[in-house]
Scaffold this motif. Structure first.
Motif, PDB file in Angstrom:
ATOM      1  N   CYS A 188       1.091  -1.373   0.177  1.00 18.75           N
ATOM      2  CA  CYS A 188       0.062  -0.250  -0.131  1.00 18.75           C
ATOM      3  C   CYS A 188       0.960   1.033   0.282  1.00 18.75           C
ATOM      4  CB  CYS A 188      -1.039  -0.256   1.063  1.00 18.75           C
ATOM      5  SG  CYS A 188      -2.218   1.381   1.353  1.00 18.75           S
ATOM      6  N   ILE A 189       1.893   1.481   0.741  1.00 23.65           N
ATOM      7  CA  ILE A 189       2.454   2.869   0.778  1.00 23.65           C
ATOM      8  C   ILE A 189       3.436   2.433  -0.030  1.00 23.65           C
ATOM      9  CG2 ILE A 189       4.859   3.597   2.121  1.00 23.65           C
ATOM     10  CD1 ILE A 189       3.344   2.548   4.778  1.00 23.65           C
ATOM     11  N   GLY A 190       3.536   1.576  -1.273  1.00 18.54           N
ATOM     12  CA  GLY A 190       5.080   1.243  -2.094  1.00 18.54           C
ATOM     13  C   GLY A 190       4.330   2.535  -3.253  1.00 18.54           C
ATOM     14  N   ASN A 191       2.996   1.483  -2.527  1.00 18.14           N
ATOM     15  CA  ASN A 191       1.880   2.210  -4.120  1.00 18.14           C
ATOM     16  C   ASN A 191       2.233   3.536  -4.671  1.00 18.14           C
ATOM     17  OD1 ASN A 191       1.657  -0.776  -5.285  1.00 18.14           O
ATOM     18  ND2 ASN A 191      -0.325  -0.263  -5.278  1.00 18.14           N
ATOM     19  N   LEU A 192       1.749   4.081  -3.267  1.00 13.91           N
ATOM     20  CA  LEU A 192       1.824   6.017  -3.048  1.00 13.91           C
ATOM     21  C   LEU A 192       2.943   6.505  -2.867  1.00 13.91           C
ATOM     22  CD1 LEU A 192      -0.774   5.551   0.404  1.00 13.91           C
ATOM     23  CD2 LEU A 192      -1.694   5.698  -2.162  1.00 13.91           C
ATOM     24  N   ILE A 193       4.236   5.612  -2.745  1.00 10.95           N
ATOM     25  CA  ILE A 193       5.474   6.456  -3.069  1.00 10.95           C
ATOM     26  C   ILE A 193       5.585   6.984  -4.552  1.00 10.95           C
ATOM     27  CG2 ILE A 193       8.101   6.486  -2.682  1.00 10.95           C
ATOM     28  CD1 ILE A 193       7.205   5.060   0.175  1.00 10.95           C
ATOM     29  N   ASP A 194       5.296   4.875  -5.255  1.00 10.35           N
ATOM     30  CA  ASP A 194       5.659   4.917  -7.012  1.00 10.35           C
ATOM     31  C   ASP A 194       4.586   6.010  -7.468  1.00 10.35           C
ATOM     32  OD1 ASP A 194       7.331   3.363  -5.854  1.00 10.35           O
ATOM     33  OD2 ASP A 194       5.956   1.282  -6.092  1.00 10.35           O
ATOM     34  N   ASN A 195       3.259   5.975  -6.719  1.00 11.18           N
ATOM     35  CA  ASN A 195       2.542   6.744  -7.797  1.00 11.18           C
ATOM     36  C   ASN A 195       2.917   8.459  -7.762  1.00 11.18           C
ATOM     37  OD1 ASN A 195      -0.454   7.333  -9.226  1.00 11.18           O
ATOM     38  ND2 ASN A 195       0.053   8.380  -7.616  1.00 11.18           N
ATOM     39  N   ALA A 196       3.502   8.255  -6.715  1.00 11.48           N
ATOM     40  CA  ALA A 196       4.530  10.428  -6.438  1.00 11.48           C
ATOM     41  C   ALA A 196       5.206  10.147  -7.195  1.00 11.48           C
ATOM     42  CB  ALA A 196       4.634  10.621  -4.954  1.00 11.48           C
ATOM     43  N   LEU A 197       5.774   9.385  -7.496  1.00 11.45           N
ATOM     44  CA  LEU A 197       7.415   9.575  -8.086  1.00 11.45           C
ATOM     45  C   LEU A 197       7.158   9.131  -9.971  1.00 11.45           C
ATOM     46  CD1 LEU A 197      10.129   7.255  -5.823  1.00 11.45           C
ATOM     47  CD2 LEU A 197       9.874   9.935  -6.145  1.00 11.45           C
ATOM     48  N   LYS A 198       6.466   8.408  -9.691  1.00 11.17           N
ATOM     49  CA  LYS A 198       6.319   8.385 -11.657  1.00 11.17           C
ATOM     50  C   LYS A 198       4.992   9.293 -12.053  1.00 11.17           C
ATOM     51  CE  LYS A 198       4.372   4.283 -12.198  1.00 11.17           C
ATOM     52  NZ  LYS A 198       3.289   3.571 -12.985  1.00 11.17           N
ATOM     53  N   TYR A 199       4.768  10.250 -11.248  1.00  9.55           N
ATOM     54  CA  TYR A 199       3.627  11.592 -12.080  1.00  9.55           C
ATOM     55  C   TYR A 199       3.839  12.943 -11.546  1.00  9.55           C
ATOM     56  CZ  TYR A 199       0.673   8.335 -14.000  1.00  9.55           C
ATOM     57  OH  TYR A 199      -0.074   7.024 -13.704  1.00  9.55           O
ATOM     58  N   GLY A 200       5.265  12.759  -9.777  1.00  8.02           N
ATOM     59  CA  GLY A 200       5.186  13.249  -9.449  1.00  8.02           C
ATOM     60  C   GLY A 200       6.495  14.543  -9.232  1.00  8.02           C
ATOM     61  N   HIS A 201       7.801  13.309 -10.159  1.00  9.82           N
ATOM     62  CA  HIS A 201       9.240  13.295 -10.018  1.00  9.82           C
ATOM     63  C   HIS A 201       9.583  13.011  -8.448  1.00  9.82           C
ATOM     64  CE1 HIS A 201       8.262  14.366 -13.651  1.00  9.82           C
ATOM     65  NE2 HIS A 201       7.608  15.154 -13.941  1.00  9.82           N
ATOM     66  N   LYS A 202       8.904  14.064  -6.997  1.00  6.80           N
ATOM     67  CA  LYS A 202       9.591  13.548  -5.896  1.00  6.80           C
ATOM     68  C   LYS A 202       8.443  13.373  -4.845  1.00  6.80           C
ATOM     69  CE  LYS A 202      13.860  16.673  -6.159  1.00  6.80           C
ATOM     70  NZ  LYS A 202      14.957  17.818  -5.483  1.00  6.80           N
ATOM     71  N   ALA A 203       9.011  12.254  -4.008  1.00  4.14           N
ATOM     72  CA  ALA A 203       7.926  12.652  -2.701  1.00  4.14           C
ATOM     73  C   ALA A 203       8.602  12.701  -1.986  1.00  4.14           C
ATOM     74  CB  ALA A 203       8.070  10.470  -2.981  1.00  4.14           C
ATOM     75  N   HIS A 204       7.002  13.791  -0.843  1.00  7.39           N
ATOM     76  CA  HIS A 204       7.847  14.262   0.418  1.00  7.39           C
ATOM     77  C   HIS A 204       6.386  13.790   1.772  1.00  7.39           C
ATOM     78  CE1 HIS A 204      10.260  17.010  -1.443  1.00  7.39           C
ATOM     79  NE2 HIS A 204       9.392  17.362  -2.484  1.00  7.39           N
ATOM     80  N   LEU A 205       7.591  12.731   2.714  1.00  8.12           N
ATOM     81  CA  LEU A 205       6.317  11.951   3.507  1.00  8.12           C
ATOM     82  C   LEU A 205       6.352  13.084   4.788  1.00  8.12           C
ATOM     83  CD1 LEU A 205       7.633   9.787   0.753  1.00  8.12           C
ATOM     84  CD2 LEU A 205       7.190   7.900   2.620  1.00  8.12           C
ATOM     85  N   PHE A 206       4.736  13.125   4.985  1.00 11.27           N
ATOM     86  CA  PHE A 206       5.365  13.346   6.521  1.00 11.27           C
ATOM     87  C   PHE A 206       4.364  12.479   7.351  1.00 11.27           C
ATOM     88  CE2 PHE A 206       5.303  16.875   3.235  1.00 11.27           C
ATOM     89  CZ  PHE A 206       6.417  17.736   3.812  1.00 11.27           C
ATOM     90  N   ILE A 207       4.848  12.388   8.742  1.00 12.24           N
ATOM     91  CA  ILE A 207       4.352  10.978   9.347  1.00 12.24           C
ATOM     92  C   ILE A 207       3.311  12.017  10.622  1.00 12.24           C
ATOM     93  CG2 ILE A 207       4.546   8.866  11.083  1.00 12.24           C
ATOM     94  CD1 ILE A 207       6.699   8.187   9.105  1.00 12.24           C
ATOM     95  N   GLU A 208       2.079  11.450  10.896  1.00 10.01           N
ATOM     96  CA  GLU A 208       1.541  11.917  12.866  1.00 10.01           C
ATOM     97  C   GLU A 208       1.206  10.575  12.966  1.00 10.01           C
ATOM     98  OE1 GLU A 208      -1.505  15.007  10.876  1.00 10.01           O
ATOM     99  OE2 GLU A 208      -0.133  16.560  10.459  1.00 10.01           O
ATOM    100  N   ASP A 209       1.296  10.281  14.018  1.00  9.39           N
ATOM    101  CA  ASP A 209       1.376   9.387  14.455  1.00  9.39           C
ATOM    102  C   ASP A 209       0.562   9.935  17.011  1.00  9.39           C
ATOM    103  OD1 ASP A 209       0.426   6.320  14.781  1.00  9.39           O
ATOM    104  OD2 ASP A 209       2.711   6.176  15.615  1.00  9.39           O
TER     105      ASP A 209
END
Length: 487
Positions: free
Chosen positions: A390-411
């Motif tokens: 699930c998380i890998g698909n989100l990162i891959d989608n961001a890199l494929k269409y947005g070139h870079k991925a910036h992850l922010f975690i709130e827990d």
């Protein structure tokens, strides 16, 4: 007018659990019922006390008239002698004196009870002594009391004269002072206390026994209701736990059907639903396994026959159709495979999962294609491979269409939230939900099946979570993964 935030801030806090809400509502009902019954009971009690007070006041007034009649019958010269004899013998229930004029004293403020007593005493005296008699009836505090013409205070007199009749330490109740004109220059002075239990003339609140009765009955009622709700809610807790485990794909044993009739019916319906879902998943797995086997064989056979065609143009057209057919079959099978992962529920270290996914994109100088801020406070109970996909698909989608991925975690204790921001063009507002549909792609030239976001959302749903999209103001798309914590 209060703002919505202010209204929310002043909203009465209500417990979220069934037991807490039941006890909270029961406490409110008990307090309202006890308050209403106490008000009614107290009003009736005060009415009864007022009636008894007036009766006692009239009886006291009759005793006063007897004393007045007695002193009237005595010759003038004998009246002071009789008073001296009464004082030397310890006095009577009244403190009596003869003065040449009415004594002026500070009167206590009027209250409903004082007014009722004064009215009753005045009516009896005038009824028995005559309407033309000069009568003064008033309440005076012990500190302001005067008895003789010289203005002596109560504390300045011998204790045997007046203290036993007019003091009731430590209460010091108000004193009823009655002054009656017997003749010219002769006033009969009578001071007395009201009889028990009306000495203080104060309207008391709820007695201590009544307050303790309310507290004890409310406590016992809340205790028994709490035990009842806890007993009835245990099957619901077991049902909720079984439903969560089943939503994550775990093998769930039938829920014990217990509790009230309604709760037992819910458990029976859940068990029936569990059997249907289990049977459906088994049949679906068998169906897609058969489809995979049955479709791959004829496609492979058709490819072999196409290669035997002599017309190269026709061979190319057949090849493109077979490629498209094979792509559709692979996409459908991958969709089923990726969203129906049979795993056991484990404690997943999400920080480790994220590190494994972003490590290939990190650069030693910190200018990699992926950046990460924040961390998970503790492991999350879920399916390890499914969450990683699930998380890998989100990162891959961001890199494929947005070139870079910036992850922010709130827990925190409520949920694990992961924001994945990219630097792409974003998604049109009218298509924010459409991109989750299988095989839908905004960029037609991009490679892939158009299943990444849909698979990620399905995996999030299986964990009770959600995946949402939001266009950023400065450009780019934010994909938010929310996984609720129930542990």
């Amino acid at each position: 007018m209060l703002s919505p935030n202010t209204e929310r801030r002043w909203r009465l806090p209500v417990p979220r659990s069934l037991l807490g809400r039941m006890l909270f509502l029961t406490l409110l009902v008990v307090l309202l019922a006890q308050a209403l019954s106490s008000v009614i009971w107290l009003s009736q009690l005060r009415a009864t006390e007022l009636e008894g007070l007036v009766t006692s006041a009239r009886s006291l007034a009759h005793s006063m008239t007897a004393s007045v009649s007695y002193f009237r019958s005595l010759p003038l010269a004998y009246r002071p002698l009789v008073l001296d004899q009464l004082r030397s013998m310890g006095g009577t229930r009244f403190v009596v004196s003869l003065n040449d004029k009415p004594l002026d004293m500070q009167v206590l403020p009027s209250t409903p009870r004082k007014a009722a007593v004064l009215k009753a005493v005045d009516e009896v005296l005038r009824e028995r002594l005559g309407e033309q008699v000069d009568i003064s009836v008033q309440f005076v505090s012990p500190q302001d009391l005067r008895i003789f013409n010289s203005g002596l205070k109560l504390d300045e007199l011998p204790r045997s004269w007046a203290h036993y009749a007019l003091t009731l330490e430590p209460v010091n109740p108000p004193i009823l002072v009655t002054q009656i004109r017997l003749a010219e220059g002769e006033w009969l002075y009578i001071a007395s206390l009201l009889p028990e239990p009306y000495t203080s003339l104060e309207e008391e609140g709820l007695p201590a026994q009544q307050v303790w009765f309310i507290v004890l009955t409310s406590s016992f009622l809340l205790l028994f209701i709490g035990l009842l709700v806890h007993w009835q809610s245990r099957p619901l807790k077991r049902l909720a736990m079984a439903a969560r485990e089943m939503s994550l794909g775990a093998e769930v044993e039938p829920v014990a059907e217990g509790g009230g009739i309604e709760v037992e019916e819910v458990g029976r319906a859940f068990n029936a639903m569990r059997e249907r879902i289990s049977r459906y998943l088994t049949e679906r797995s068998q169906l897609f396994s058969a489809i995979s086997h049955d479709l791959r064989t004829p496609i492979t056979r058709l490819r072999l026959r196409v290669e035997l065609l002599e017309d190269e143009a026709l061979q190319a057209r057949f090849g493109r159709d077979l490629d498209e057919l094979e792509l559709l079959v692979k996409g459908a099978l991958q969709c089923v495979k990726d969203t129906d992962i049979h795993e056991n529920i484990e404690k997943v270290d999400l920080d480790h999962v994220l590190h494994c996914l972003v490590e290939p994109y990190l650069a030693p100088n910190g200018n990699g294609r992926v950046t990460v801020e924040g961390n998970a406070v503790r492991p999350y109970p879920g399916k390890p491979l499914a969450l990683k996909r699930c998380i890998g698909n989100l990162i891959d989608n961001a890199l494929k269409y947005g070139h870079k991925a910036h992850l922010f975690i709130e827990d925190d204790d409520r949920a694990f939230v992961l924001h994945v921001d990219d630097e792409g063009p974003g998604v049109p507002e009218q298509r924010l939900e459409q991109v989750f549909e299988p095989h839908f792609r905004l960029a037609g030239q991009q490679q892939g099946y158009g299943l990444g976001l849909g698979i990620a959302r399905n995996i999030a749903h299986s964990h009770g979570g959600e995946v949402t999209l939001q266009n950023l103001r400065g450009g780019g798309l934010r994909v938010t993964l929310t996984l609720p914590r129930t542990d």
